[in-house]
Design a protein around this motif. Structure first.
Motif, PDB file in Angstrom:
ATOM      1  N   ARG A   1       0.835  -1.213   0.000  1.00 12.68           N
ATOM      2  CA  ARG A   1       0.000   0.000   0.000  1.00 12.68           C
ATOM      3  C   ARG A   1       0.866   1.258   0.000  1.00 12.68           C
ATOM      4  NH1 ARG A   1      -1.997   3.890  -0.823  1.00 12.68           N
ATOM      5  NH2 ARG A   1      -3.960   4.816  -0.084  1.00 12.68           N
TER       6      ARG A   1
ATOM      7  N   LEU B   1      -1.905  -5.940  -4.829  1.00 13.05           N
ATOM      8  CA  LEU B   1      -2.745  -5.347  -3.791  1.00 13.05           C
ATOM      9  C   LEU B   1      -4.072  -6.094  -3.672  1.00 13.05           C
ATOM     10  CD1 LEU B   1      -2.086  -1.590  -4.601  1.00 13.05           C
ATOM     11  CD2 LEU B   1      -1.594  -2.685  -2.412  1.00 13.05           C
TER      12      LEU B   1
ATOM     13  N   THR C   1      -7.353   0.362  -3.358  1.00 19.24           N
ATOM     14  CA  THR C   1      -6.606   0.969  -2.246  1.00 19.24           C
ATOM     15  C   THR C   1      -7.555   1.490  -1.162  1.00 19.24           C
ATOM     16  OG1 THR C   1      -6.492   3.046  -3.511  1.00 19.24           O
ATOM     17  CG2 THR C   1      -4.587   1.571  -3.622  1.00 19.24           C
TER      18      THR C   1
END
Length: 599
Positions: free
Chosen positions: A509, A520, A583
């Motif tokens: 991250r 991710l 994210t």
């Protein structure tokens, strides 16, 4: 012991000799002597109590039973102390004078004399005769301490021999007719550890407890519990058969009280006769493990003098400890590495089982034709090597039917003999070459020994669990043995693996960019899968996993696009489009998890 009674103070010469013993022996001696002094105090009180003129016959009988039990324990403690004190003796010859009693017997007399002085001092005000006797009692104590120190010096110098410490006391009721006892259905497996001094019994039992969840018990503890429950003073004076029945009855009680425990260990097996009887009662549910090691190795591990270890061996051998090797189901040489010992122990504690796996061709896994063809060629190459290769399987998405071209990797598990490593490496090189530009290959190579010794990462344990529950293998040798993986093990593996996944996810991250969105996303899905597994929720497929995780208490719904959309964006180069929602979901998850584990 009577309140405020003074502690037992051993004379200075003996104290110096004991200080030179190894730490383990000093602790054993201190425990035995401290308990001996306590028991003598309890005996004094019990004998005073039973003399009460107003006691009923039942109360007198109960008091006599208590006295018998304390006397039996007193004799056991004296023998236990002598096992350690006997190691102080130096080399002796048969013509060296034999002393009339052991060192622990003298210490026991010193304990009683200490209590007699204390009780006499308490009676001074009301008993003139006691007041006159008190100086003589103090002189007796001084003389006894001096004599004990002198005896210790002579024994250590080899100028005086000590008699055998065994007392052969008989306490308790006559042995009743044997009643056949059966193992409880909750007693699944019991490992009994035997061996001579410093062979690794305790270390092995601790390892099995820590790695296999075993309940660790001592044979002496079980017998003392049984004796206390039945009013028996000294179970060691019973026949071997009766001792075995008492042991099994206590094991049954522990198993009934701990229904989740599948494995028990008992130590230390020093009596060959009783363990034979216990084996007859329990059959294959009892596995006797004898630990052997060269004398020099045991001496080096103990940190004690050779004669000290030899003296302990002598005591154990007098009870038949060395005969247990001929009765054992497993004899382990513990002269080598700890890795070898632990691997053997894991196989014994959690034995592998012959597995029947579902085998499928690569063309039935939903793979693109070129990937399926390359995989089939690889399997043919491995199969041609013969018995050296035991297992080959694609784990993860191919087994779950969720493999996506241009997005998914090929996670490969190969189990092969170490001697076949070169052949496997050559086959992998051709396989990787055939997949170049199509997908990446992530092989995991294991030997059969590593597999059955359960040297498994959490991911490999999960892959084996899936194989054992219907996920297909590409190749499986006949009669292959695999460790049985339980859901409980996977729950624990999830607890251990999740912190590492979170650390990696935080690192990714920090460096989040379009080219890292795949990593991710996969780490987010893996973290959610592990978290769900901790809550006994088993989901497959990334979309289902993320939806299920969004229902966790307090965790905001993770607004992540479906896998099909993310994988398409990855392949098409439109990675910026999906980076932001991924994210954001990771930040939500990490914020929530940090709050859950906050102090």
């Amino acid at each position: 012991m009577t309140p405020h009674a003074p502690p037992l103070v051993i004379p200075p010469g003996l104290a110096r000799a004991v200080a030179a013993l190894p730490d383990k022996d000093r602790r054993r001696l201190d425990e035995a002597v401290t308990r001996l002094h306590t028991v003598n105090g309890l005996l004094w009180d019990a004998e005073d109590d039973v003399r009460g003129a107003s006691l009923t016959s039942t109360q007198v009988a109960d008091g006599k039973r208590e006295i018998d039990q304390l006397n039996a324990e007193r004799n056991q403690l004296v023998e236990r102390a002598d096992e350690v004190l006997g190691t102080l003796a130096g080399p002796t010859r048969p013509d060296v004078p034999l002393h009339t009693e052991t060192l622990a017997s003298v210490i026991e007399r010193l304990s009683v004399l200490t209590l007699r002085i204390w009780h006499s001092e308490a009676a001074l005000a009301r008993d003139e005769l006691t007041r006159r006797r008190l100086p003589a009692l103090h002189r007796q104590r001084e003389e006894l301490c001096t004599a004990l120190d002198s005896l210790v010096r002579d024994v250590a110098a080899g100028k005086r021999r000590l008699p055998a410490p065994a007392r052969y006391k008989l306490y308790g009721r006559h042995e009743a007719a044997a009643v056949q006892i059966q193992p409880s259905t909750r007693v699944q497996r019991v490992l009994a550890f035997g061996g001579l001094s410093e062979c690794g019994k305790s270390t092995s039992a601790e390892f099995v407890r820590d790695t296999c969840g075993a309940q660790r018990l001592k044979i002496g503890f079980l017998l003392r519990q049984a004796a206390h429950r039945r009013g028996l003073a000294d179970p060691y004076r019973l026949s071997a058969r009766r001792q075995a029945e008492l042991l099994l009855d206590e094991l049954n009680r522990f198993a009934e009280g701990n229904p989740g425990t599948q494995l028990f260990t008992i130590e230390s097996v020093h009596d060959d006769a009783s363990i034979v009887e216990l084996k007859q009662l329990m059959g294959d549910k009892l596995q006797i493990v004898y630990l052997d090691a060269d004398f020099s190795v045991r001496v080096a591990r103990s940190g004690a003098a050779p004669q000290s270890v030899a003296a302990k061996d002598e005591v154990k051998m007098s009870r038949g400890a060395h005969q247990v090797a001929a009765l054992a189901d497993h004899v382990l040489d513990n002269s080598g590495s700890i890795a070898a010992l632990r691997s053997r122990l894991r196989r014994i504690a959690s034995p592998p089982a012959t597995a029947t796996l579902r085998v499928a061709t690569p063309y039935g896994l939903g793979l693109p034709a070129v990937v399926a063809s390359a995989t089939a060629d690889f399997i043919d190459t491995l199969r041609a090597h013969g018995a050296g290769v035991q297992l080959a399987a694609l784990t993860g998405s191919p087994g779950e039917g969720t493999w996506i071209s241009g997005w998914s990797d090929l996670d490969l598990l190969v189990v092969a003999d170490h001697q076949a490593t070169t052949h496997v490496h050559e086959a992998l090189a051709h396989y990787r070459s055939a997949l170049e530009g199509i997908t990446s290959l992530g092989p995991s190579l294991m030997t059969p020994g590593e597999l059955t010794a359960r040297h498994l990462t959490p991911r490999l344990a999960f892959a084996l669990y899936q194989l054992q529950h219907g996920h297909p293998a590409l190749y499986c040798a006949p009669g292959i043995e695999l460790p049985t993986i339980t859901p409980a093990e996977l729950d624990l593996a999830a607890v251990r693996e999740l912190p590492q996944v979170l650390l990696t996810m935080r690192r990714l991250r920090t460096d989040a960019a379009p080219d890292t969105v795949r990593q991710l996303y996969k780490h987010l899905v893996l973290a959610c899968r592990l978290l769900l597994r901790e809550h006994n929720q088993w989901e497959t497929g990334p979309d289902r996993i993320l939806i299920a995780a969004s229902r966790m208490p307090g965790l905001p719904a993770l607004q992540v696009p479906p896998l099909a959309e993310i994988s398409a964006a990855w392949r098409d180069g439109n990675r910026e489009h999906v980076l932001k929602p991924v994210t954001i979901a990771i930040d939500q998850f990490l914020d929530w998890y940090a709050a859950q584990v906050a102090a």
